[in-house]
Scaffold this motif. Structure first.
Motif, short mmCIF file in Angstrom:
data_model
loop_
_atom_site.label_atom_id
_atom_site.label_comp_id
_atom_site.label_asym_id
_atom_site.label_seq_id
_atom_site.Cartn_x
_atom_site.Cartn_y
_atom_site.Cartn_z
N GLY A 81 0.83 -1.20 0.00
CA GLY A 81 0.00 0.00 0.00
C GLY A 81 0.87 1.24 0.00
N GLY A 82 0.28 2.36 -0.38
CA GLY A 82 0.99 3.63 -0.38
C GLY A 82 1.91 3.82 -1.56
N ILE A 83 1.90 2.89 -2.52
CA ILE A 83 2.88 2.98 -3.61
C ILE A 83 2.24 2.91 -5.00
CG2 ILE A 83 4.85 2.17 -2.25
CD1 ILE A 83 3.12 -0.22 -4.62
N ALA A 84 0.91 2.79 -5.07
CA ALA A 84 0.25 2.67 -6.37
C ALA A 84 -1.20 3.12 -6.27
CB ALA A 84 0.32 1.23 -6.90
N HIS A 85 -1.85 3.22 -7.40
CA HIS A 85 -3.25 3.65 -7.49
C HIS A 85 -4.20 2.60 -6.94
CE1 HIS A 85 -6.82 5.28 -9.79
NE2 HIS A 85 -6.21 6.41 -9.49
N ARG A 86 -3.67 1.41 -6.66
CA ARG A 86 -4.45 0.33 -6.05
C ARG A 86 -3.50 -0.50 -5.19
NH1 ARG A 86 -5.21 -3.40 -11.51
NH2 ARG A 86 -3.14 -4.37 -11.48
N PRO A 87 -4.02 -1.33 -4.29
CA PRO A 87 -3.12 -2.26 -3.57
C PRO A 87 -2.34 -3.10 -4.59
CG PRO A 87 -5.30 -2.25 -2.59
CD PRO A 87 -5.42 -1.47 -3.86
N TRP A 88 -1.05 -3.27 -4.34
CA TRP A 88 -0.17 -3.87 -5.36
C TRP A 88 0.21 -5.30 -4.99
CZ3 TRP A 88 1.04 -1.76 -9.99
CH2 TRP A 88 2.03 -2.42 -10.75
N ARG A 89 -0.13 -6.25 -5.87
CA ARG A 89 0.30 -7.63 -5.74
C ARG A 89 0.90 -8.12 -7.04
NH1 ARG A 89 -3.86 -12.04 -3.77
NH2 ARG A 89 -2.02 -13.33 -4.15
N ASP A 90 1.81 -9.07 -6.95
CA ASP A 90 2.39 -9.72 -8.12
C ASP A 90 2.38 -11.21 -7.84
OD1 ASP A 90 4.00 -10.85 -10.10
OD2 ASP A 90 5.32 -9.09 -10.19
N THR A 91 1.40 -11.92 -8.39
CA THR A 91 1.26 -13.34 -8.09
C THR A 91 2.41 -14.17 -8.64
OG1 THR A 91 -0.19 -13.57 -10.03
CG2 THR A 91 -1.25 -13.21 -7.90
N ARG A 92 3.02 -13.72 -9.73
CA ARG A 92 4.18 -14.46 -10.27
C ARG A 92 5.36 -14.37 -9.30
NH1 ARG A 92 4.69 -11.91 -16.16
NH2 ARG A 92 4.28 -10.08 -14.87
N ALA A 93 5.57 -13.20 -8.75
CA ALA A 93 6.65 -13.07 -7.76
C ALA A 93 6.35 -13.90 -6.53
CB ALA A 93 6.85 -11.60 -7.40
N GLU A 94 5.07 -13.92 -6.10
CA GLU A 94 4.69 -14.73 -4.95
C GLU A 94 4.97 -16.21 -5.19
OE1 GLU A 94 1.01 -11.78 -3.53
OE2 GLU A 94 0.60 -13.76 -4.39
N ALA A 95 4.70 -16.66 -6.40
CA ALA A 95 4.92 -18.08 -6.73
C ALA A 95 6.39 -18.46 -6.60
CB ALA A 95 4.41 -18.37 -8.13
N SER A 96 7.30 -17.50 -6.77
CA SER A 96 8.72 -17.80 -6.68
C SER A 96 9.15 -18.19 -5.27
CB SER A 96 9.55 -16.60 -7.17
OG SER A 96 9.46 -15.52 -6.23
N LEU A 97 8.33 -17.84 -4.27
CA LEU A 97 8.65 -18.19 -2.89
C LEU A 97 8.21 -19.61 -2.53
CD1 LEU A 97 7.75 -14.90 -0.95
CD2 LEU A 97 10.03 -15.88 -1.25
N GLN A 98 7.33 -20.19 -3.29
CA GLN A 98 6.82 -21.51 -2.97
C GLN A 98 7.94 -22.55 -2.99
OE1 GLN A 98 3.47 -22.52 -5.45
NE2 GLN A 98 2.35 -20.66 -4.93
N GLY A 99 7.98 -23.35 -1.94
CA GLY A 99 8.99 -24.40 -1.84
C GLY A 99 10.30 -23.95 -1.23
N THR A 100 10.43 -22.66 -0.94
CA THR A 100 11.68 -22.17 -0.36
C THR A 100 11.57 -22.11 1.16
OG1 THR A 100 11.04 -19.83 -0.44
CG2 THR A 100 12.09 -20.75 -2.40
N LEU A 101 12.71 -22.17 1.81
CA LEU A 101 12.74 -21.97 3.26
C LEU A 101 12.71 -20.48 3.55
CD1 LEU A 101 15.41 -24.60 4.31
CD2 LEU A 101 13.01 -24.60 5.00
N PRO A 102 11.93 -20.04 4.53
CA PRO A 102 11.92 -18.62 4.88
C PRO A 102 13.32 -18.16 5.27
CG PRO A 102 10.13 -19.79 5.98
CD PRO A 102 11.02 -20.84 5.38
N GLY A 103 13.76 -17.06 4.70
CA GLY A 103 15.08 -16.55 5.02
C GLY A 103 15.35 -15.25 4.32
N ASP A 104 16.36 -14.55 4.78
CA ASP A 104 16.64 -13.21 4.27
C ASP A 104 16.97 -13.22 2.78
OD1 ASP A 104 16.22 -12.16 6.76
OD2 ASP A 104 18.34 -12.20 7.34
#
Length: 344
Positions: free
Chosen positions: A262-285
């Motif tokens: 929020g606060g960075i675009a004319h609407r709430p901003w999501r990118d589902t393709r970028a989100e998919a890149s996290l699937q299967g990874t271990l949480p980490g920096d």
């Protein structure tokens, strides 16, 4: 003073009939009344919808929750089911406005509120959103609060809602009724980017009225957070905000990720393709940093808001870490929750 007709609707059908003629709907009035006072909006007809039966918060058969459009923000955030099953949403609501405003503001009004761009409110300056075709005074002007993603040559305004950012991450659905009947709008399709028509904030047709917002069964309660960065700790709009939600599998890997800005675009901003890149990874920096870079790959500043790009990258990484650790940030005292202790 601008004269206008005032009607009080007794049912949804009556409200939409008046709306079809271009009337503006009045609920809590926390945005429309201000716009009318500032001479930004001059509706010929105002329809009071506060007596419509749209204040309920009800369980859905699929395990989700239906938020009435006229339920107040305060009642929604404090509802035990929302606070327990959708804590990220409750937190986002509590991050917005003030207690007094949340008592008056409604759910439908919240997602339909208009930008707080300085130039939109200043009727002495050109603004395509206020008067189509006049130009965008923000471009080349003071841009600290303005968009870094999804902007156009016609408008660089941002959407001001906190609640909408969490609803975008949750994948909510907006229920509307209009002259043509009822329909459902996926939250991802509800708000618009400015493009060539910046005066259009959303995809509602003339006369359509929001009646409810449906939440899916999955609320990401164990691993979610709402992080809001602003110029002061309360009663200020976001420079950058992040709604982050994760679902972890039994091995601790990310099975699903939802991130909205929020606060960075004319609407709430999501990118589902970028989100998919996290699937299967271990949480980490490293994973979170790569995701933040991908999410903001197209970001472009206007000079005065260039700092938002790096601020957003850092905020995304911080929010994802809070979500992964199950340590959401409090909107009351701004502290991060202590990690849950595992049973010995």
């Amino acid at each position: 003073m601008n004269r206008f007709e005032f009607h009080r609707a007794s049912d949804v059908a009556g409200a939409t009939r008046l709306g079809a003629g271009g009337a503006r709907f009045l609920a809590g009035g926390t945005n429309l009344v201000d716009l009318m006072k500032e001479d930004v909006e001059r509706p010929r007809t105002v329809v009071d919808i506060t007596r419509l039966p749209l204040r309920g918060i009800d369980d859905l058969p699929d395990g989700g929750l239906r938020l009435g459009a006229l339920a107040s923000n305060a009642a929604t955030a404090c509802d035990e089911r929302v606070a327990t099953r959708y804590p990220m949403l409750a937190s986002a609501i509590l991050a917005g406005a003030s207690p007094q405003l949340r008592n008056a503001a409604t759910n439908g009004g919240n997602i339909n509120q208009r930008t707080r761009c300085y130039y939109f409110y200043d009727v002495a300056t050109p603004c395509n959103k206020r008067e189509p075709g006049t130009g965008c005074s923000a471009i080349g002007g003071v841009t600290r609060q303005h968009a870094i993603l999804g902007a156009s040559e016609h408008c660089i305004a941002t959407h001001p809602s906190d609640m909408a950012v969490a609803l975008a991450a949750l994948g909510a659905t907006v229920q509307v009724t209009g002259p043509a009947g009822e329909r459902s709008i996926a939250f991802a399709d509800y708000h618009r980017l400015p493009g060539d028509e910046p005066w259009r904030d959303n995809t509602l047709e003339t006369g359509e009225l929001v009646t409810a917002i449906d939440l899916p069964a999955e609320g990401f309660a164990p691993h979610s957070t709402y992080l809001k960065l602003r110029d002061r700790l309360s009663y200020a709009f976001a420079l950058v905000s992040v709604a982050a939600a994760l679902r972890l599998d039994d091995a601790g890997r990310i099975a699903e990720a939802r991130v909205a800005l929020g606060g960075i675009a004319h609407r709430p901003w999501r990118d589902t393709r970028a989100e998919a890149s996290l699937q299967g990874t271990l949480p980490g920096d490293d994973a979170f940093a790569a995701f933040a870079t991908a999410l903001l790959a197209g970001a472009r500043g206007q000079g005065g808001n260039d700092f938002k790009i790096e601020l957003a990258r850092r905020a995304v990484r911080r929010a994802l870490r809070q979500a992964a650790d199950g340590t959401p940030q409090s909107q009351v005292d701004k502290r991060v929750a202590a990690p849950a202790r595992s049973a010995a």
